[in-house]
Structure formats: structure tokens, C-alpha cells
Enzyme design. Structure first.
Site, PDB file in Angstrom:
ATOM      1  N   GLU A   1       0.834  -1.219   0.000  1.00 28.47           N
ATOM      2  CA  GLU A   1       0.000   0.000   0.000  1.00 28.47           C
ATOM      3  C   GLU A   1       0.865   1.263   0.000  1.00 28.47           C
ATOM      4  OE1 GLU A   1      -1.570   1.804   3.509  1.00 28.47           O
ATOM      5  OE2 GLU A   1      -1.331  -0.047   4.651  1.00 28.47           O
TER       6      GLU A   1
ATOM      7  N   LYS B   1      -3.458  -1.818  15.874  1.00 34.48           N
ATOM      8  CA  LYS B   1      -2.999  -1.028  17.025  1.00 34.48           C
ATOM      9  C   LYS B   1      -4.143  -0.831  17.993  1.00 34.48           C
ATOM     10  CE  LYS B   1       0.396   1.885  14.778  1.00 34.48           C
ATOM     11  NZ  LYS B   1       0.234   1.773  13.336  1.00 34.48           N
TER      12      LYS B   1
HETATM   13  N1  PSU Z   1      -2.940   1.601  10.751  1.00 33.68           N
HETATM   14  C1  PSU Z   1      -1.614   1.540  10.890  1.00 33.68           C
HETATM   15  N2  PSU Z   1      -0.823   2.054   9.918  1.00 33.68           N
HETATM   16  C2  PSU Z   1      -1.344   2.616   8.788  1.00 33.68           C
HETATM   17  C3  PSU Z   1      -2.760   2.654   8.639  1.00 33.68           C
HETATM   18  C4  PSU Z   1      -3.505   2.135   9.639  1.00 33.68           C
HETATM   19  O1  PSU Z   1      -1.142   1.022  11.885  1.00 33.68           O
HETATM   20  O2  PSU Z   1      -0.588   3.088   7.926  1.00 33.68           O
HETATM   21  C5  PSU Z   1      -3.352   3.224   7.389  1.00 33.68           C
HETATM   22  C6  PSU Z   1      -3.655   2.116   6.369  1.00 33.68           C
HETATM   23  O3  PSU Z   1      -3.503   2.637   5.069  1.00 33.68           O
HETATM   24  C7  PSU Z   1      -5.107   1.799   6.643  1.00 33.68           C
HETATM   25  C8  PSU Z   1      -5.632   3.178   6.935  1.00 33.68           C
HETATM   26  O4  PSU Z   1      -5.784   1.190   5.558  1.00 33.68           O
HETATM   27  O5  PSU Z   1      -4.613   3.817   7.684  1.00 33.68           O
HETATM   28  C9  PSU Z   1      -6.928   3.145   7.687  1.00 33.68           C
HETATM   29  O6  PSU Z   1      -7.447   4.429   7.781  1.00 33.68           O
HETATM   30  P1  PSU Z   1      -8.900   4.653   8.418  1.00 33.68           P
HETATM   31  O7  PSU Z   1      -8.760   4.257   9.841  1.00 33.68           O
HETATM   32  O8  PSU Z   1      -9.170   6.098   8.214  1.00 33.68           O
HETATM   33  O9  PSU Z   1      -9.813   3.747   7.661  1.00 33.68           O
END
Ligand code: PSU
Ligand code: MN
Length: 301
Positions: A25, A160
Site C-alpha cells: 500500500e 494497534k
Molecule cells: N494503521 C496503521 N498504519 C497505517 C494505517 C492504519 O497502523 O498506515 C493506514 C492504512 O492505510 C489503513 C488506513 O488502511 O490507515 C486506515 O485508515 P482509516 O482508519 O481512516 O480507515
């Protein structure tokens, strides 16, 4: 062939020949880590996948084109622009593409584009999930819906504890997404190997990961599979220290009124600052570890 999609020649050749390919990603590059560590890590992850005999396909939207496989210059461009690049989830694709803009792909959009390209395995750090307090904010990452819908195996280090891990597992259960622990019965919590929550199944070999996912594909069940791979012991963090940083970041987010798509990048950046960069070192190591496992599983698919 999808007219919005560009598959890099190296990736296309590997797919054509049935050789293993691993998707990566780009939100982790632009929003997940600071420059220049983000670019260095993205390139190291690609090298790790190559060293395991697979081809990396870093995914992003560049000038409105869906890209499966980026050049070094494109990775550098996303890393340098950082949080100025749009964080692109499923709902963002139509307008970004029509306007010819750039977008960093989250787990959601990386799965979508990987699937369009015919890539079955994807390695990342952490996924989004059900946020703490979601019972009032309704903040639930689109990543969970995508796992329910799009047939890609996602290898991560768990989630996390900025999230409600118990509710995240409940959501995945409802949506029929298998949650596998690689060599563990416990869901890893990204920076630490343990969370106190059980995964659905423990699997100990890349071959069995591939067998389970192949069975899912061949039965036509739809949706993906989540493989949670614990951070190597030597890089894992002290739980008290990391949890204190997470609590502090969460309370700052609340008092500053951070909402919506800003929430996760804000928390990630604050945790990194509060731990004085130590969490970044762990983050880099767990991504490399996941890339290695994903490449091994892809070889059996
Ligand atoms: N959690 C992490 N590292 C990340 C992300 C999430 O520990 O880099 C990033 C990923 O790209 C994940 C996104 O798909 O954040 C999720 O964002 P949201 O919670 O806004 O859906
Ligand atoms: Mn959200």
C-alpha cells in the site's frame, strides 16, 4: 483489461507467467511514516519481497491512473509530498480518477486495485478497524468492509490499540472474514505480540496459509483473509510504554476535535512523536517481517 489500470511491466510479466506477486500500500508511505524513512522503507520492503523470489507491486493513484507497480521516482514523489497526497479510500476513487489527481491507497483501495490486477497477496503494517468509541462516532474503517468483499489475502501485524480490538474482531466475524494468527493463537497488537484476544485459527506455515486462502477462493465465498503476523520479539515494544503513548494520542485527538479520515494519520504521527521515534523503528521491522511472510505465502498460491 480495466481502462483505468496500469500494471507495471515487471508485475504484468510475473502475473502472466504465474510467478508470485505481492501488493503493497502507499498510505503507509505518505501518511504512515515521515520522510525520508517512508521512502527508504518502501524500497527496502520491495527488496525483501524480491529476495524471497516474488515481485513487489506497490499500489497508488498517480495522475488519476490506478497503478499496480510504482517506479522509484513515483515512490519518492509520494513520500516527499506526504500528507499533502489525498488519502484514498473506496469512496475517493471516482473523483480522484476523473480529476486526474494523485492518491495514496489505504488497505481498502490497495485491495481493490490488487484485485483488479489479479494480485492475490498483500503485505502491510496495520489495518484500520473499529475505533474506540465507535458506538457513538460510528468510526469504522472501510478496511473491514473491503476484507468482507474483495478476494485478497492481507498480511499485517494485527491492529494497534488505537482501535477497539474486540469490536474489530466481532465485525470481522459478522462479515465472514477469517482471522489467522501466524504461529500464534493470540491477535498481535502491532507494536506488541499480544493483545489478550484470540484469533480464529493458528497457522504455522506459508503453505497452509495459501491452502486456506485457495480453498476460500475456489469455494467462491468472496472476500479476503486476514493474516496477523506478530512483530519479531527483538523489535517489540514495552506494552506499558506504547499503551501510555496511545492513550495520550487519543486524548489529544479528542481535545483537538480530530475526526473522520484525519483520525488514523493523526494518531500514528502523535504516537511516533511521543515515543521519540522508537515506534517508527518497530513499525519498519514489522512491515519487513510481513513482506517476507506474504512473499512466501504467494509462492504457494
Ligand atoms: N494503521 C496503521 N498504519 C497505517 C494505517 C492504519 O497502523 O498506515 C493506514 C492504512 O492505510 C489503513 C488506513 O488502511 O490507515 C486506515 O485508515 P482509516 O482508519 O481512516 O480507515
Ligand atoms: Mn474512519
Amino acid at each position: 483489461m480495466n481502462k483505468y489500470l496500469d500494471i507495471a511491466p515487471e508485475v504484468a510479466a510475473a502475473l502472466e507467467a504465474g510467478r508470485p506477486v505481492v501488493a503493497l500500500e502507499s498510505t503507509i508511505i505518505s501518511h504512515g511514516m515521515p520522510y525520508p524513512q517512508n521512502v527508504e522503507t518502501a524500497l527496502r520492503v520491495e527488496d525483501t519481497i524480491r529476495a524471497e523470489g516474488a515481485v513487489p507491486a506497490t499500489i497508488a493513484i498517480i495522475g488519476g491512473r490506478l497503478k499496480a507497480g510504482l517506479s522509484k521516482d513515483e515512490i519518492e514523489h509520494l513520500g516527499k509530498k506526504g500528507r499533502e497526497v489525498a488519502k484514498a479510500s473506496r469512496r475517493d476513487l471516482p473523483v480522484l480518477v476523473a480529476r486526474g489527481q494523485d492518491g495514496a491507497t489505504t488497505v481498502t483501495t490497495t485491495m481493490i486495485i490488487a484485485s483488479m490486477a489479479g494480485i492475490k497477496v498483500f503485505a502491510t503494517g496495520g489495518i484500520g478497524g473499529v475505533h474506540r468509541g465507535a458506538e457513538t462516532t460510528m468510526d469504522i474503517s472501510a478496511d473491514l468492509e473491503e476484507l468482507a468483499r474483495t478476494p485478497v489475502m492481507v498480511v499485517c501485524a494485527g491492529a494497534k490499540s488505537i482501535l477497539d480490538l474486540g469490536l474489530t474482531l466481532e465485525y470481522l466475524e459478522t462479515k465472514g472474514v477469517p482471522v489467522i494468527g501466524y504461529g500464534t493463537e493470540e491477535l498481535p497488537a502491532f507494536y506488541t505480540r499480544r493483545s489478550g484476544f484470540k484469533v480464529d485459527y493458528r497457522i504455522d506455515t506459508p503453505e497452509e496459509l495459501a491452502a486456506a486462502f485457495r480453498a476460500k477462493l475456489e469455494m467462491g465465498l468472496g472476500g479476503g483473509m486476514l493474516v496477523t503476523n506478530p512483530i519479531p520479539e527483538e523489535y517489540s515494544m514495552d506494552p506499558d510504554r506504547i499503551n501510555a503513548a496511545i492513550e495520550q494520542a487519543l486524548s489529544e485527538a479528542a481535545s483537538q476535535g480530530i475526526r473522520g479520515k484525519e483520525t488514523t494519520p493523526f494518531l500514528l504521527a502523535r504516537i511516533k512523536d511521543i515515543t521519540g521515534g522508537d515506534s517508527l523503528a518497530s513499525n519498519i521491522q514489522l512491515v519487513l517481517n510481513n513482506a517476507r511472510l506474504a512473499a512466501r505465502a504467494a509462492r504457494f498460491l
